[in-house]
Design a protein around this motif. Sequence first.
Motif, PDB file in Angstrom:
ATOM      1  N   LYS A 250      40.783  47.594  38.318  1.00 46.94           N
ATOM      2  CA  LYS A 250      39.462  46.966  38.798  1.00 46.94           C
ATOM      3  C   LYS A 250      38.444  47.665  38.938  1.00 46.94           C
ATOM      4  O   LYS A 250      37.430  46.968  38.451  1.00 46.94           O
ATOM      5  CB  LYS A 250      40.065  46.848  40.452  1.00 46.94           C
ATOM      6  CG  LYS A 250      39.143  45.826  41.379  1.00 46.94           C
ATOM      7  CD  LYS A 250      39.625  45.836  42.657  1.00 46.94           C
ATOM      8  CE  LYS A 250      38.345  45.088  43.626  1.00 46.94           C
ATOM      9  NZ  LYS A 250      38.692  45.318  44.889  1.00 46.94           N
TER      10      LYS A 250
ATOM     11  N   GLN B 236      35.063  46.095  37.536  1.00 40.79           N
ATOM     12  CA  GLN B 236      33.793  45.825  38.728  1.00 40.79           C
ATOM     13  C   GLN B 236      32.413  46.845  38.161  1.00 40.79           C
ATOM     14  O   GLN B 236      31.348  46.096  38.327  1.00 40.79           O
ATOM     15  CB  GLN B 236      34.281  46.947  39.772  1.00 40.79           C
ATOM     16  CG  GLN B 236      33.524  46.587  41.066  1.00 40.79           C
ATOM     17  CD  GLN B 236      33.471  45.063  41.277  1.00 40.79           C
ATOM     18  OE1 GLN B 236      34.456  44.363  41.837  1.00 40.79           O
ATOM     19  NE2 GLN B 236      32.411  44.481  41.454  1.00 40.79           N
TER      20      GLN B 236
ATOM     21  N   ASN C  73      29.148  44.800  37.996  1.00 39.51           N
ATOM     22  CA  ASN C  73      27.727  45.328  38.610  1.00 39.51           C
ATOM     23  C   ASN C  73      26.733  45.443  37.780  1.00 39.51           C
ATOM     24  O   ASN C  73      25.601  45.125  37.978  1.00 39.51           O
ATOM     25  CB  ASN C  73      28.144  46.804  39.163  1.00 39.51           C
ATOM     26  CG  ASN C  73      29.116  46.641  40.319  1.00 39.51           C
ATOM     27  OD1 ASN C  73      29.518  45.413  40.691  1.00 39.51           O
ATOM     28  ND2 ASN C  73      29.824  47.457  41.072  1.00 39.51           N
TER      29      ASN C  73
END
Length: 437
Positions: A74, A78, A82
Amino acid sequence: MIKVCKFGGSSVANAKQFQKIKNIVNSEDARKIIVASALGKADKNDHKVTDLLYLCLAHKKYGMSYEDILQVIKDKHQNVINELKISFDLDKEIAGIHDLLENKKNSDEIISRGEYLSSKLLALYLDALFVDAKDVICFDYDGNLNIEKTKEKFLPYLENNKKIVVPGFYGSLPNGIIKTMTRGGSDITGSLLANIVDASVYENWTDVSGVYVADPKVIKDPKQVAIITYAELREMSYMGANVLHEESILPVKEKNIPINIRNTNSPDDKGTMIVSTAEDDPNDLAITGVTGKKDFEVISVAKLNSASELGFLSKALNIFDNYGIPIVLMTTGIDSFSLVIDKKELKNNIYELANEIKIKLNAEDVSVYDNLSLICVVGRGMRSRKGMAGKIFSLLGENNINIKTIAQGADEISIIVGIDESDFNKAITLIYEGFIK
Ligand code: ASP
């Protein structure tokens, strides 16, 4: 004119790599179809998402918690989301993988989520059309890819003006169940799509600027090959140069589509072109590459006049067949012959086998030598240039390397010499320096 561009794991390892991809694909309209691997290693200590997914499955199988591993997966995604400011519901996708793991659903589907996620993110970032491999890459129930059906499913998407991103490495069975390919299979997805759209070139983007003339672990900063034929590449790959998934060659070769190995980190480099046929240019290097492989054994069988004894060789080969051991090389003489076999094919039964040969062939002597390495000098130019074999043998001989066996393929694109394992690096260095430098 359409180009299919496949980006391997290291090319999608983090946000910076995604930015490089954007520059590459946007620099040419022809770069219309993009195939992505799962997020790979950004550095030595990083992990490939596909490996992590396999690890989750293994933990689940042994009743161990996989939550931490899923968290690493994850986090990796992520960070990309971002840094690139992509709007994407990652929680939902990770919950989906969790659900698949908990309900022991099709493990291929779990493994495929790496490519699925990387491609989803890439499509969003490139403002391209995401086409799920499960909807277009079709397998038959026997596990073979069905080109016709894949074509039928995929071609309508070409009407769309946007670039298309397809996850590599998986497709689906006729009942819709997801099936993955063998490791490194995204190469096959790219090749298959290149075949279907009659691509002008299949660009395979990775982290090196092409095929090396020699293994960089042996030769420091070796040169890169500019042009190599599929046949030469097969010789190089068998002997250890790992460039592409073996099964990715056929779909493009069938249609004479060249493969261009390119470097995502150095996009101006021309890379290596892999083509069906190439003329030997006298200005080219005399050889295309020099590779080698360790861990072979030689069985030599001696019997007076064996060359004229009918069925002598076939009896020997039969014994190997019965033991299930393939033969890599064979050299024959008047009173003897030798067979080279790959050590990993032996199951501690070499002496049993040697004994059986001795008895069944009524041989005078059977000897086993177990420290053989094969060095393979590859080059389409060898057909027309004289003295190549002579030069190889002199280079080795003058430097005290004993040649134990020699073979030249009938198509004259390779010369193989068997030497002692302890001379492996020295032999490759001598040939590299003798021919390339
Ligand atoms: N992600 C898969 C693997 O690591 C397939 C690929 O990258 O081609 O093997």
